[in-house]
Write an enzyme that holds these catalytic residues in place. Structure first.
Site, PDB file in Angstrom:
ATOM      1  N   GLU A  68      52.426  45.906  39.019  1.00 30.48           N
ATOM      2  CA  GLU A  68      52.521  45.598  40.445  1.00 30.48           C
ATOM      3  C   GLU A  68      51.512  44.545  40.900  1.00 30.48           C
ATOM      4  OE1 GLU A  68      52.408  49.367  42.520  1.00 30.48           O
ATOM      5  OE2 GLU A  68      54.527  49.678  42.091  1.00 30.48           O
ATOM      6  N   GLU A  91      60.517  51.870  38.489  1.00 30.70           N
ATOM      7  CA  GLU A  91      59.852  53.088  38.956  1.00 30.70           C
ATOM      8  C   GLU A  91      60.493  53.557  40.250  1.00 30.70           C
ATOM      9  OE1 GLU A  91      55.697  52.928  39.876  1.00 30.70           O
ATOM     10  OE2 GLU A  91      55.205  51.821  38.063  1.00 30.70           O
TER      11      GLU A  91
HETATM   12  C1  GAL Z   1      53.561  52.685  41.946  1.00 25.95           C
HETATM   13  C2  GAL Z   1      52.608  52.438  40.782  1.00 25.95           C
HETATM   14  C3  GAL Z   1      52.449  53.690  39.958  1.00 25.95           C
HETATM   15  C4  GAL Z   1      52.168  54.862  40.842  1.00 25.95           C
HETATM   16  C5  GAL Z   1      53.246  54.992  41.852  1.00 25.95           C
HETATM   17  C6  GAL Z   1      53.050  56.142  42.794  1.00 25.95           C
HETATM   18  O1  GAL Z   1      53.469  51.745  42.942  1.00 25.95           O
HETATM   19  O2  GAL Z   1      53.099  51.411  39.953  1.00 25.95           O
HETATM   20  O3  GAL Z   1      51.393  53.479  39.059  1.00 25.95           O
HETATM   21  O4  GAL Z   1      50.931  54.682  41.463  1.00 25.95           O
HETATM   22  O5  GAL Z   1      53.287  53.834  42.632  1.00 25.95           O
HETATM   23  O6  GAL Z   1      54.132  56.244  43.692  1.00 25.95           O
END
Ligand code: GAL
Length: 674
Positions: free
Chosen positions: A148, A319
């Site tokens: 990110e 994700e």
């Molecule tokens: C994302 C991040 C992950 C985790 C997740 C929590 O933005 O890449 O590492 O922190 O959020 O929702």
């Protein structure tokens, strides 16, 4: 292909948080859930290099071997989003400085300045070692660079980098002074050393400076990514490289322009129950990712691109949360499956989650996971198993490209420029306006592709410009030529008002499109909170209104009361062989949906599945050989939709209609001719 014919399914896997016995259980559970891909090592730097130059790769060797033995492929991450404590202590100048001049300390993640030479060198070193060590590992399917990208900094490295970037862009100070209108408030620079990052200041900052600072950071972060990507590519020329995009107004990353540099656009997406319906957020996030992927594919310069995984606008949901507990929203059983398929419907090459196993400590200890704290005897893991089975059956849809008759203009810089504090309204944001137009189109049943100014528009019946605030001369010509040649366009307020330096285009708004629209906006009338203006067509306008003078256009709807009573609110203009609509207020949802529907139909577009009942989302993916109709029932009741083919979810032949259970999904491989 990422995975030789299978969709990606899995998530972030953090074996470094667990003892080795758990790894074996994990692989066993992954096999049960038919997991195909896991992202490993995202935040593992301090476990890979516990002290400067002392490397401990043995545990990662073992994990990759176990995963390989279990038939699970790996997106191997470079751990550079979280340098170890020793790094920060050894290189305090690489710690980030906020706009207020505060230097941050180690203690979380992302505590580095990506412009600091020491950070960049350390990142190259660990990336090079990973590339060398795992280049031939059979589990390796994808490189996942960093995590990110999105942090900025105001330290002296950042400032020096900003000046260098500005010199490249403007060449000389006179040009910079002119672009930034430094004649205002005595900001004229007489030496490059006076040019600074936009630090905390007394009152309103210079909007052009703020805009360029974001552009600079987008380029600086991209350079950091490219440096790592090139090391990885050199070691493994055929393994695709990506980085997971984080979405949000704060992110100084131009995702579409970055897309030319990644082999597969990957997004992290965390819709929440606050704000628009979750399903609308999913549809928009997914469509943006697809639009960026299409844009990137066109601008990619690498040889042999036709074989790369993102070439046809496909992308990957890298994700999302299996359960929304982290955002403090209620848990809804069954929703994960439908929502995952909603991303696949819109072009994702699978569904990946943060995270595989819930952590037992650390900053995100209550974040949801496919294997929750309760263990595999849990609703969430059973749903994970169900989802794995479904995705296995849907692999063939990966060949299909999402069909969309409407193009929706999106531009990171317009979004950034509209965040400046000196605008007449702080209610109008490009991203929000894109979301509002997207919602109206989705409700009217049209799929749309986000496009960037300059993208080819052949094949799109309609182009929509929602608060596309900035327009350089090329953007103005892009719209003008499109309409002149027979295209249809709907332009929303606050589009084409400023040039690429955020300076007003004079002579009446919207300076870039007055001729095409046949209107001249003399004055803005931002509306007060809660204020509504009735429209003669029966709807209402909110947030924004304008004094629109006709200069060739015909009125379609008008303000019905107030100082603008009787004056046009929506107009239509024939220009060349095309048609240009102008919308000068935030019309209520029904009015805007009807308007876009009318404009789309007049342009020759039709909805994806005109017979889908309200609350059932329909998206079609098509390949030269077949088409697949995704039907997602977001309602709490069974719904019947006319269609014919084979439902890949149930395996049933669909003769003339499919009945979707409440919250259910059908993916119909359509009978030829659909
Ligand atoms: C994302 C991040 C992950 C985790 C997740 C929590 O933005 O890449 O590492 O922190 O959020 O929702």
């Amino acid at each position: 292909m990422v995975l030789d014919g299978r969709l990606c399914y899995g998530g972030d896997y953090n074996p470094e948080q667990w003892p080795a016995e758990v790894w074996e259980q994990d692989v066993e559970l992954m096999r049960r859930a038919r997991v195909t891909l896991v992202t490993v090592g995202v935040f593992a730097w301090s476990r890979l290099e516990p002290a400067p130059g002392r490397y401990t790769f043995d545990w990662l060797d073992r994990v990759l071997d176990l995963l390989h033995a279990g038939g699970i492929r790996v997106a191997l991450a470079t751990p550079t989003a979280s340098p170890p404590p020793w790094f920060s202590l050894a290189h305090p100048d690489a710690l980030p400085v906020t706009a207020d001049g505060v230097r941050l300390h180690h203690g979380s993640r992302d505590t580095y300045c990506a412009a600091a030479p020491a950070y960049r060198a350390a990142a190259r070193r660990i990336t090079g070692l990973l590339a060398e060590r795992y280049a031939d590992h059979p589990a390796l399917a994808l490189w996942h660079v960093h995590n990110e990208y999105g942090t900025t900094c105001h330290c002296h490295h950042a400032e020096t980098g900003f000046r260098r970037w500005l010199r490249d862009r403007y060449r000389d100070l006179d040009t910079l002074n002119d672009a930034w209108t430094t004649s205002f408030w005595s900001q004229h620079h007489s030496d490059w050393a006076q040019v600074s990052t936009p630090r905390a200041t007394q009152y309103l900052p210079n909007p052009s400076q703020v805009l360029d600072f974001r552009r600079y950071w987008s380029d600086q972060l991209l350079a950091a990514y490219v440096e790592q990507r090139d090391l990885l590519r050199a070691a493994t020329p055929t393994v695709p490289v990506t980085t997971n995009y984080v979405l949000g107004d704060w992110v100084p990353v131009d995702h579409a322009r970055w897309a030319a540099e990644v082999d597969l656009v990957a997004i992290d997406h965390y819709p929440s129950d606050a704000g628009p319906a979750v399903e609308e957020q999913i549809a928009l996030g997914a469509d943006l990712a697809r639009g960026w992927a299409r844009h990137g594919a066109r601008h990619r310069v690498r040889a042999g691109d036709g074989d790369l995984p993102g070439t046809h606008g496909s992308w990957l949901l890298m994700e999302t949360a299996p359960n929304p507990t982290y955002t403090r929203t209620p848990t809804v059983p069954g929703r994960m499956v439908r929502h995952s398929l909603a991303y696949v419907a819109r072009g994702s090459r699978g569904a990946m989650f943060f995270q595989w196993r819930a952590s037992r400590g650390g900053a995100e200890l209550f974040h949801s996971a496919l294997v929750p704290h309760a263990g595999p005897d849990s609703r969430i893991f059973r749903e994970a198993v169900e989802l794995g089975g479904l995705l296995d059956r849907l692999a063939e849809v990966d060949a299909g490209v999402v069909e969309a008759p409407v193009a929706l203009a999106w531009d990171a810089a317009s979004g950034w420029a509209l965040q400046q504090r000196a605008l007449p309204s702080d209610r109008i944001h490009h991203h929000t306006e894109v979301a509002v137009a997207h919602r109206a189109l989705r409700r009217a049943g049209y799929a749309c592709d986000p496009v960037l100014p300059g993208d080819p528009l052949a094949g799109y019946a309609l182009l929509v410009l929602p608060a596309l605030y900035l327009a350089d001369d090329d953007t103005a010509a892009w719209v003008r030529d499109h309409v002149h040649g027979g295209g249809h366009v709907v332009v929303g307020y606050l589009s084409g008002v400023a040039d690429e330096h955020a300076r007003i285009r004079l002579g009446g708004y919207p300076g870039a499109y007055r001729d095409v629209l046949g209107v001249r906006v003399e004055e803005f009338h931002p509306l007060a909170d809660g204020e509504e203006v009735p429209l003669t067509g029966g709807g209402t306008g909110r947030f924004w209104a304008e004094t629109v003078r006709l200069a060739g256009a015909e009125p379609v709807d008008a303000y019905a009361a107030g100082v603008l009573a009787g004056q046009p609110a929506v107009t239509r203009h024939r220009y060349g062989d095309g048609v240009a609509w102008y919308v000068s207020t935030r019309a209520d949802e029904d009015t805007y949906r009807r308007l876009l529907d009318e404009a789309a139909r007049a342009a020759g577009a039709s909805p994806t599945c005109p017979d889908a009942p309200p609350g059932v989302e329909a998206v079609r993916r098509r390949s030269p050989e077949a088409s697949w109709l995704f039907l997602l029932n977001h309602t709490g009741a069974a719904q019947r939709v006319p269609t014919a083919g084979i439902d890949l979810i149930t395996g049933a032949v669909v003769e003339d209609a499919v009945t979707l259970p409440a919250g259910g999904v059908a993916v119909v491989r359509e009978r030829a001719g659909a």
